[in-house]
Write a protein that holds these residues in place. Structure first.
Motif, PDB file in Angstrom:
ATOM      1  N   GLU A   1      90.596  91.725 -25.436  1.00  0.00           N
ATOM      2  CA  GLU A   1      89.444  91.221 -26.177  1.00  0.00           C
ATOM      3  C   GLU A   1      89.785  90.979 -27.648  1.00  0.00           C
ATOM      4  OE1 GLU A   1      85.700  93.624 -26.492  1.00  0.00           O
ATOM      5  OE2 GLU A   1      85.076  92.059 -25.100  1.00  0.00           O
TER       6      GLU A   1
ATOM      7  N   MET B   1      98.681  96.711 -35.074  1.00  0.00           N
ATOM      8  CA  MET B   1      99.116  97.436 -33.891  1.00  0.00           C
ATOM      9  C   MET B   1      97.938  98.144 -33.240  1.00  0.00           C
ATOM     10  SD  MET B   1     102.289 100.083 -33.371  1.00  0.00           S
ATOM     11  CE  MET B   1     101.483 101.616 -33.746  1.00  0.00           C
TER      12      MET B   1
ATOM     13  N   GLU C   1      83.383  91.972 -39.718  1.00  0.00           N
ATOM     14  CA  GLU C   1      84.704  92.503 -39.368  1.00  0.00           C
ATOM     15  C   GLU C   1      85.556  92.769 -40.609  1.00  0.00           C
ATOM     16  OE1 GLU C   1      86.122  93.141 -35.941  1.00  0.00           O
ATOM     17  OE2 GLU C   1      87.125  94.299 -37.485  1.00  0.00           O
TER      18      GLU C   1
ATOM     19  N   GLY D   1      92.233  93.044 -42.206  1.00  0.00           N
ATOM     20  CA  GLY D   1      92.436  92.231 -41.016  1.00  0.00           C
ATOM     21  C   GLY D   1      92.379  93.008 -39.714  1.00  0.00           C
ATOM     22  N   ILE D   2      92.445  94.342 -39.779  1.00  0.00           N
ATOM     23  CA  ILE D   2      92.526  95.126 -38.544  1.00  0.00           C
ATOM     24  C   ILE D   2      91.243  94.952 -37.733  1.00  0.00           C
ATOM     25  CG2 ILE D   2      92.871  97.431 -37.589  1.00  0.00           C
ATOM     26  CD1 ILE D   2      93.894  98.282 -40.353  1.00  0.00           C
ATOM     27  N   PRO D   3      91.379  94.548 -36.474  1.00  0.00           N
ATOM     28  CA  PRO D   3      90.176  94.470 -35.645  1.00  0.00           C
ATOM     29  C   PRO D   3      89.666  95.885 -35.402  1.00  0.00           C
ATOM     30  CG  PRO D   3      92.010  93.274 -34.628  1.00  0.00           C
ATOM     31  CD  PRO D   3      92.573  94.096 -35.750  1.00  0.00           C
TER      32      PRO D   3
ATOM     33  N   GLU E   1      84.616  94.816 -34.262  1.00  0.00           N
ATOM     34  CA  GLU E   1      84.361  94.183 -32.968  1.00  0.00           C
ATOM     35  C   GLU E   1      84.823  95.078 -31.815  1.00  0.00           C
ATOM     36  OE1 GLU E   1      86.275  90.300 -31.925  1.00  0.00           O
ATOM     37  OE2 GLU E   1      84.198  89.656 -32.244  1.00  0.00           O
ATOM     38  N   PRO E   2      86.031  95.671 -31.874  1.00  0.00           N
ATOM     39  CA  PRO E   2      86.386  96.623 -30.821  1.00  0.00           C
ATOM     40  C   PRO E   2      85.380  97.761 -30.666  1.00  0.00           C
ATOM     41  CG  PRO E   2      88.359  95.993 -32.004  1.00  0.00           C
ATOM     42  CD  PRO E   2      87.193  95.355 -32.735  1.00  0.00           C
TER      43      PRO E   2
ATOM     44  N   LYS F   1      82.180  97.612 -31.340  1.00  0.00           N
ATOM     45  CA  LYS F   1      80.958  97.058 -30.744  1.00  0.00           C
ATOM     46  C   LYS F   1      81.155  96.668 -29.290  1.00  0.00           C
ATOM     47  CE  LYS F   1      78.835  94.736 -34.759  1.00  0.00           C
ATOM     48  NZ  LYS F   1      78.568  93.376 -35.295  1.00  0.00           N
ATOM     49  N   GLN F   2      82.350  96.142 -28.966  1.00  0.00           N
ATOM     50  CA  GLN F   2      82.541  95.567 -27.643  1.00  0.00           C
ATOM     51  C   GLN F   2      83.527  96.357 -26.782  1.00  0.00           C
ATOM     52  OE1 GLN F   2      83.472  91.403 -28.779  1.00  0.00           O
ATOM     53  NE2 GLN F   2      81.381  90.939 -28.192  1.00  0.00           N
ATOM     54  N   SER F   3      84.782  96.427 -27.205  1.00  0.00           N
ATOM     55  CA  SER F   3      85.803  96.990 -26.316  1.00  0.00           C
ATOM     56  C   SER F   3      85.605  98.472 -26.028  1.00  0.00           C
ATOM     57  CB  SER F   3      87.197  96.810 -26.923  1.00  0.00           C
ATOM     58  OG  SER F   3      87.421  95.486 -27.287  1.00  0.00           O
ATOM     59  N   LEU F   4      84.997  99.204 -26.956  1.00  0.00           N
ATOM     60  CA  LEU F   4      84.830 100.639 -26.743  1.00  0.00           C
ATOM     61  C   LEU F   4      83.393 100.996 -26.397  1.00  0.00           C
ATOM     62  CD1 LEU F   4      87.057 101.910 -29.701  1.00  0.00           C
ATOM     63  CD2 LEU F   4      87.697 101.666 -27.298  1.00  0.00           C
ATOM     64  N   CYS F   5      82.574  99.966 -26.085  1.00  0.00           N
ATOM     65  CA  CYS F   5      81.129 100.185 -25.991  1.00  0.00           C
ATOM     66  C   CYS F   5      80.718 101.114 -24.860  1.00  0.00           C
ATOM     67  CB  CYS F   5      80.399  98.854 -25.889  1.00  0.00           C
ATOM     68  SG  CYS F   5      80.811  97.933 -24.398  1.00  0.00           S
TER      69      CYS F   5
ATOM     70  N   PHE G   1      93.923 101.853 -34.367  1.00  0.00           N
ATOM     71  CA  PHE G   1      94.061 100.475 -34.824  1.00  0.00           C
ATOM     72  C   PHE G   1      94.779 100.517 -36.173  1.00  0.00           C
ATOM     73  CE2 PHE G   1      90.234 101.024 -32.360  1.00  0.00           C
ATOM     74  CZ  PHE G   1      90.308  99.999 -31.430  1.00  0.00           C
TER      75      PHE G   1
ATOM     76  N   SER H   1      87.494  85.198 -37.726  1.00  0.00           N
ATOM     77  CA  SER H   1      87.215  85.612 -36.346  1.00  0.00           C
ATOM     78  C   SER H   1      85.710  85.731 -36.145  1.00  0.00           C
ATOM     79  CB  SER H   1      87.935  86.919 -36.004  1.00  0.00           C
ATOM     80  OG  SER H   1      87.198  88.047 -36.403  1.00  0.00           O
TER      81      SER H   1
ATOM     82  N   ASN I   1      83.562  83.546 -33.542  1.00  0.00           N
ATOM     83  CA  ASN I   1      82.726  84.204 -32.534  1.00  0.00           C
ATOM     84  C   ASN I   1      81.304  83.654 -32.554  1.00  0.00           C
ATOM     85  OD1 ASN I   1      83.903  86.404 -30.803  1.00  0.00           O
ATOM     86  ND2 ASN I   1      84.886  86.831 -32.753  1.00  0.00           N
TER      87      ASN I   1
ATOM     88  N   LEU J   1      75.333  93.576 -27.899  1.00  0.00           N
ATOM     89  CA  LEU J   1      76.488  94.333 -28.395  1.00  0.00           C
ATOM     90  C   LEU J   1      76.880  93.892 -29.805  1.00  0.00           C
ATOM     91  CD1 LEU J   1      78.837  94.438 -25.247  1.00  0.00           C
ATOM     92  CD2 LEU J   1      77.233  96.185 -26.026  1.00  0.00           C
TER      93      LEU J   1
END
Lengths: 458, 458
Positions: free
Chosen positions: A137, A301, B126, B132-134, B137-138, B140-144, B302, B318, B322, B360
């Protein structure tokens, strides 16, 4: 609003997924709208770690993917068939799909994504790479404005566990493999992991996302860790390196290339000497890490547990919730439109066109990138040689490498036993084909007994 | 489909953002649909690094946020006003908003997110945390799907740069601050960075996302790095630690708590001794890293560049892409509905209800969490004391700590000069209030000259 999940497979990750679904407290509130509708298993009578209503379980997986009530099919049975057919069937019935099946996607991604685009459904696969680590993602969304230059990752926990223990304890590959099998970190047939195939599946998927073009899995060069010895680990350590199985992909195409030409990608999996100060060098045990380099972000990373029921289930459920969130928007807005123009809409014939998908989340790559042949790639090399301990050996080696344009960074004679010497050579970055030609000539030298091992250096 | 961006501010990050917009080759194809419509600046005549059409620039920022053609307003002017008013005005005109303004969001997030929910627009940020580290969004979304337990991060590049150089070169705080200012890593007035305010803004935002409740910025305890000395860094090193400015938040509420009660959160920023093997210990220089712990994922980290034009612009763009992706879906589907029921829809009155947002991505937290008082939190401590070098001092210290229930992990006498001794105490995890009461009593002991410094230990 309720979103109904049909789950295929109730193994380790399936059970982890059900645990999240049955325990939504203090997680994202959207989870309360997600309902576990059916679970497809091989046997109804196996004892389970989770309490499911008995009518929820079925052995008829085909019935789940065609069930009109199911919105999202979660495929966790693994393997190629029947996973492939079930997913295609689900897509045909306009179900969204979530899968952790890297081998299937790496091999049949094209067919699956084309079907999904046609049907207007999402196929999400966060769990396919890096277990719980968010990386798919973030590549699709958080890093989408970048021109990605390279991805380098430790994406296989089994081999990283084995290499870490070889490094720390000095044990052999076979001993450490056995230990990993004993702890459940390696399968009875460890081939897919230790020969680099699993890592190759994953880098094929990552490269495809990063560079926006399809990657033919069969063209990904992979070399496993069977030939890594404790001797190499020890010598690498003395030279300031650790040995890791890296999955690597980088774009060879310059940014100024014509946009109608497919990218040229250098992509491979092999054991690699990594300098100790490098961020990937300290990723140990079953942990995974993926390093992405892009313009203008530089290096980022992502680090975390690369496998396991909990982490993988976290990734699976994030995909499910993301689809539920998109469906919330879709249903909410069509309900609103219906309310506005209620009579007209309900009277009008329903369009059969598939809904428009989020272009960042849907995978709609239409062409294949070109994979650079290994011979043409550029690498640094580590070579360990057995030689006669006689004056002039290093001179002969240097001449031989020089004749093939291979420039050396260091030549170290590390050990002498009687009249035999161990020589370790580290090259600068050279053309892979030139290096192997030099090695061919070196093998034929009288003073050289054996080229004992060759590894690449990051 | 074209999406028009109105950019407020053309400083470092603004220029980085424009560079991405003007150079879409080999980035996500959606970028080609994003058009830079207007750029609001202070002066039209300042020389710029980027070539913009002259009619694109304006000094009238208010005109940008109300421009009917603008879809997305990107706020990069920083500070509280006029940024706050411009963003509220943009929302009022139903523009989506992208901002990098952590101070504004930490302070006025409530007002801004409420207005955005009412208008049915996104406010994405973000770039506000970790450059710059995502990470936003992670989260909100990837770890939701996770129940997040804690976040610990190095989120301020300036202080991490200063501490890293103090560690590596042994220089004083003031010397290294000056070096950082010289290199542009610290501002002329470094207060917001070195006193931990910037990190407190960021952890307030992260905690709010992680725990799904609002955090009152004024309640976030913060302590900067001015009192960290080279002596402490040296002693910490001998004990196996490095000193980092950490931003920390963890959920005190047990998972079994009643869902109608707000969470209790322990949240703070302070210099912290971090064990050398910890993933955050090796994050050096201007790099940032955020470690998230959740159930069932475990730990993920991250890592990347925490500031700078390129990385921050990557995060800004980004968010823009989005939003463009979500608008693609919205416009695509309403075009389809219109085509199906064309006559009816175009004749029908347009609904004035705001569109449904992705649950999300939209921040719709309705209550504040309770912040645990520092006195009630539990911490490990490092204390450096100057004492008389006489028998029984360590006994008196131990008794004094013991009387307040403070259990000690180690007491080390590190240096003697004449009749003075330096004693370093590391405690187990103890109640903060108890520790300070013990320190109060210890300060009054005859054998103790001075409690020279107290730092917390992770």
């Amino acid at each position: 609003m309720a979103f109904k999940v049909g789950l295929l497979g109730l193994g380790t990750v399936g059970t982890g997924t059900v645990k999240i679904l049955l325990d939504p407290a203090q997680r994202n509130p959207l989870l309360k709208d997600v309902v576990l509708h059916r679970v497809g298993v091989r046997s109804l009578h196996k004892p389970r770690e989770v309490d499911l209503p008995p009518d929820c379980l079925t052995t008829d997986l085909a019935a789940i993917v065609s069930d009109p009530e199911v919105d999202i099919v979660v495929e966790l049975i693994g393997g190629i068939e029947p996973a492939r057919s079930l997913i295609l069937e689900a897509i045909d019935h306009r179900k969204h799909v979530v899968t952790a099946n890297k081998a299937l996607i790496a091999l049949h991604g094209e067919e699956i994504f084309e079907a999904a685009a046609e049907a207007g459904v999402y196929v999400l696969l966060e769990a396919a790479v890096g277990g719980g680590i968010p990386v798919i993602e973030p590549l699709k969304q958080s890093l989408c404005a970048n021109r990605i230059q390279s991805i380098s990752g430790i994406v296989n926990g089994t081999t990283n566990y084995i290499l870490t223990r070889m490094q720390k304890e000095g044990g052999s590959f076979l001993d450490m493999l056995e230990a990993a099998q004993h702890l459940g970190y390696a399968e009875a047939d460890p081939t897919a992991d230790v020969d680099g195939w699993d890592a190759a599946d994953k880098i094929a998927i990552l490269a495809s996302l990063a560079f926006g073009e399809r990657v033919r899995r069969s063209e990904v060069y992979s070399e496993g860790i069977r030939q890594v010895t404790t001797t190499d680990i020890l010598y690498a350590d003395r030279l300031g390196f650790v040995i890791k199985l890296l999955a690597l992909a980088h774009r060879v195409t310059p940014p100024t290339a014509e946009p109608d030409q497919p990218h040229v990608i250098d992509i491979r999996v092999h054991p690699t000497l990594v300098a100790k100060g490098h961020p990937l060098a300290s990723v140990n045990g079953v942990y995974n890490a993926i390093l992405v380099e892009g313009d203008p972000i530089g290096q980022v990373m992502f680090y975390g547990p690369g496998a396991g029921a909990g982490p993988t289930a976290s990734a699976v459920m994030s995909d499910v919730l993301n689809i539920a969130a998109l469906l919330t928007v879709e249903r909410g807005n069509s309900a609103m439109v219906s309310a506005t123009v209620s009579a007209a809409v309900s009277a009008a014939p329903r369009s059969d066109a598939p809904p428009v998908l989020d272009p960042l989340l849907a995978c709609t790559y239409h062409r294949y990138c070109t994979i650079a042949s290994m011979e043409e790639t550029h690498n640094r090399f580590y070579a360990r040689l057995q030689a006669n301990d006689q004056p002039g050996v290093i001179g002969q080696l240097g001449t031989c490498f020089g004749q093939h344009g291979v420039s050396l960074e260091s030549v170290v004679q590390l050990e002498n036993t009687g009249d035999r010497a161990t020589i370790v050579v580290v090259t600068h970055e050279v053309r892979e084909g030139d290096f192997w030609q030099a090695i061919g000539d070196i093998t034929a030298l009288d003073c050289i007994d054996e080229v004992a091992n060759v590894l690449r250096v990051l």
